[in-house]
Enzyme design. Structure first.
Site, PDB file in Angstrom:
ATOM      1  CB  CYS A  77      -0.997  -0.030   1.157  1.00 14.43           C
ATOM      2  SG  CYS A  77      -2.310   1.170   0.874  1.00 14.43           S
ATOM      3  CG  HIS A 177      -4.505  -2.975   2.512  1.00 17.40           C
ATOM      4  ND1 HIS A 177      -3.711  -2.443   3.490  1.00 17.40           N
ATOM      5  CD2 HIS A 177      -4.973  -1.937   1.787  1.00 17.40           C
ATOM      6  CE1 HIS A 177      -3.722  -1.131   3.393  1.00 17.40           C
ATOM      7  NE2 HIS A 177      -4.476  -0.795   2.359  1.00 17.40           N
ATOM      8  CD  GLU A 179      -2.626  -5.579   5.280  1.00 20.64           C
ATOM      9  OE1 GLU A 179      -1.894  -5.997   4.355  1.00 20.64           O
ATOM     10  OE2 GLU A 179      -2.929  -4.378   5.411  1.00 20.64           O
TER      11      GLU A 179
END
Lengths: 195, 257
Positions: A77, A177, A179
């Site tokens: 990001c 992202h 995650e």
């Protein structure tokens, strides 16, 4: 294996740590240069605004440390954007690892900015995408993006085609992202840790 | 292609999920973390957890729940309910929430939206707008309501949506109190108007009763995401079926499996 998450002022990286916990990877969250240099893998995450983050990196000297690292480095990001040459977000000179400028999405009626949500990535040319299905969906939240360039190893399209992932030598980066990108994101993180 | 998002909403009290019918009668739909993990597995695109506990003890229970959710699921989730300060937001983001949703506090103090977006970035600031079509001296108008939709304000909904965007909100969660709990469909016209005025994503909420309602809110209603609670909790609609249904009708949705 020693994995370091670089600590700086770009927002909340708790979800990155939790994602590593889910994979079962241990990590150190630090801004200490010795610790970063001695790591096997370095993760450079971030959410936030480019100029504030870049000013902080300059203040603590990480703007010189990160580009000089030799082990695999993964920026995500805002981390990815700071690895580019320049960002239109408050006209910020960045670290220049990838020789490309980050630009704001052009205003087009009906196309909202930020680009927020799940979009598919394509044209993989990276080991990080190993075992990923074609056109995998990952989660984006951003108003600025790097255009497709010689370092693009996965692309995405919103208003225009843009770089979803960049790669050069030991530097890897993703605009989305990982995650919180479901199983696809988790696979990409595992692939990075397995380089 | 950017996909339309399906978002189950979990109202949480003491770590368990509850869903009010018109926000009053509460029914228990199970453990909040397990339910969230199941939705993530079934292809939900995001989750919203709303803390409906009002007590101080409840607040710390909720933060612990946020931590467990963040540890468990690998999709984004938003938390809301009673958030009124930078320190509230900081605690929730630190516990692992990806976004926070503010509602009454933003109406009381609109500068809070500016402060939060400056401090944490617009991307994690969702402004929830509860709205009801209300008879005023100017005739019927869409007015913003606070306190779970019980308390009317004099703020008109559409200008307020524009204002929250200008103040730095990253997303709008629009709940029509007229359709909420009815299962007769989303407030399509209002959602389309808000979505057309705001250049940030709009999550439509209130009224989903069947799969067509989602199709309608993404097409006629121009919503970026559709949120519902009880129809998911009580398995009246399964998310994989809903995704398949929308995909077959050429709407861009994230297909998992």
């Amino acid at each position: 294996m020693k994995t370091v998450i670089i600590k700086y002022n770009a927002g909340n990286v708790q979800s990155v740590m939790y994602a590593l916990d889910r994979i079962g990877a241990s990590y150190l969250y630090t801004d200490n240069e010795e610790e970063i240099r001695s790591a096997d893998k370095v993760i450079f995450p971030g959410v936030g605004e480019a100029s504030t983050a870049m000013n902080y990196l300059r203040k603590v000297g990480l703007d010189k440390v990160i580009p000089s690292l030799k082990q695999p480095v993964f920026g995500t990001c805002i981390g990815m954007q700071l690895m580019c040459r320049f960002s239109e977000e408050n006209n910020t000179e960045c670290m220049g690892i990838f020789d490309v400028d980050v630009k704001r999405f052009p205003a087009v009626p009906g196309m909202k900015v930020p680009h927020m949500g799940w979009n598919n990535i394509m044209d993989y040319k990276t080991v990080l995408a190993g075992d990923l299905p074609d056109n995998a969906y990952v989660y984006f939240v951003h108003s600025y993006a790097a255009p497709v360039c010689e370092y693009t190893v996965a692309s995405c399209e919103y208003v225009l085609p843009f770089s979803a992932m960049l790669q050069k030598d030991n530097f890897y980066a993703a605009q989305f992202h990982c995650e919180i990108s479901g199983n696809a994101g988790q696979k990409i993180m595992e692939n990075f840790l397995n380089i | 292609m950017l996909t339309k998002r399906i978002i189950p909403c979990l109202d949480v009290k003491d770590g368990r999920t509850v869903k009010g019918i018109n926000f009053i009668n509460l029914r228990d739909a199970g453990d909040a973390v397990e339910l969230g993990a199941m939705y993530a597995e079934h292809g939900a695109d995001e989750l919203v957890y709303l803390d409906i506990t009002a007590t101080i003890d409840g607040r710390s229970t909720f933060i612990e729940l946020v931590r467990r959710v963040a540890h468990t699921i690998n999709i984004p989730f938003t938390v809301g309910g009673g958030i009124s300060s930078i320190s509230d937001v900081s605690a929730l983001l630190h516990a692992g929430a990806d976004k926070v949703s503010i509602n009454s506090a933003a109406v009381r103090n609109p500068d809070l939206i500016n402060e939060l977006s400056l401090e944490f970035g617009s991307q994690c600031i969702v402004v929830a707008i509860d709205t009801r079509y209300t008879l005023t001296e100017n005739g019927h108008e869409h007015l913003v309501h606070t306190h779970g939709g019980r308390k009317p304000t004099e703020i008109r909904t559409i200008p307020w949506a524009k204002e929250v965007e200008e103040r730095g909100a990253g997303e709008i969660l629009l709940t029509s109190m007229d359709t909420d709990g009815t299962k007769n469909g989303f407030a399509l016209e209002l959602t389309a108007t808000v979505s057309g005025h705001a250049n940030i994503p709009v999550i439509a909420s209130g009224g989903a009763g069947n799969m067509d309602h989602f199709y309608d809110v993404f097409t006629t209603g121009k919503a970026d995401a559709g949120l519902a609670a009880s129809i998911f909790h009580f398995r009246e609609i399964d998310i994989p079926d809903l995704k398949k249904y929308l995909n077959e009708r050429n709407l861009p949705v994230r297909m998992t499996k």
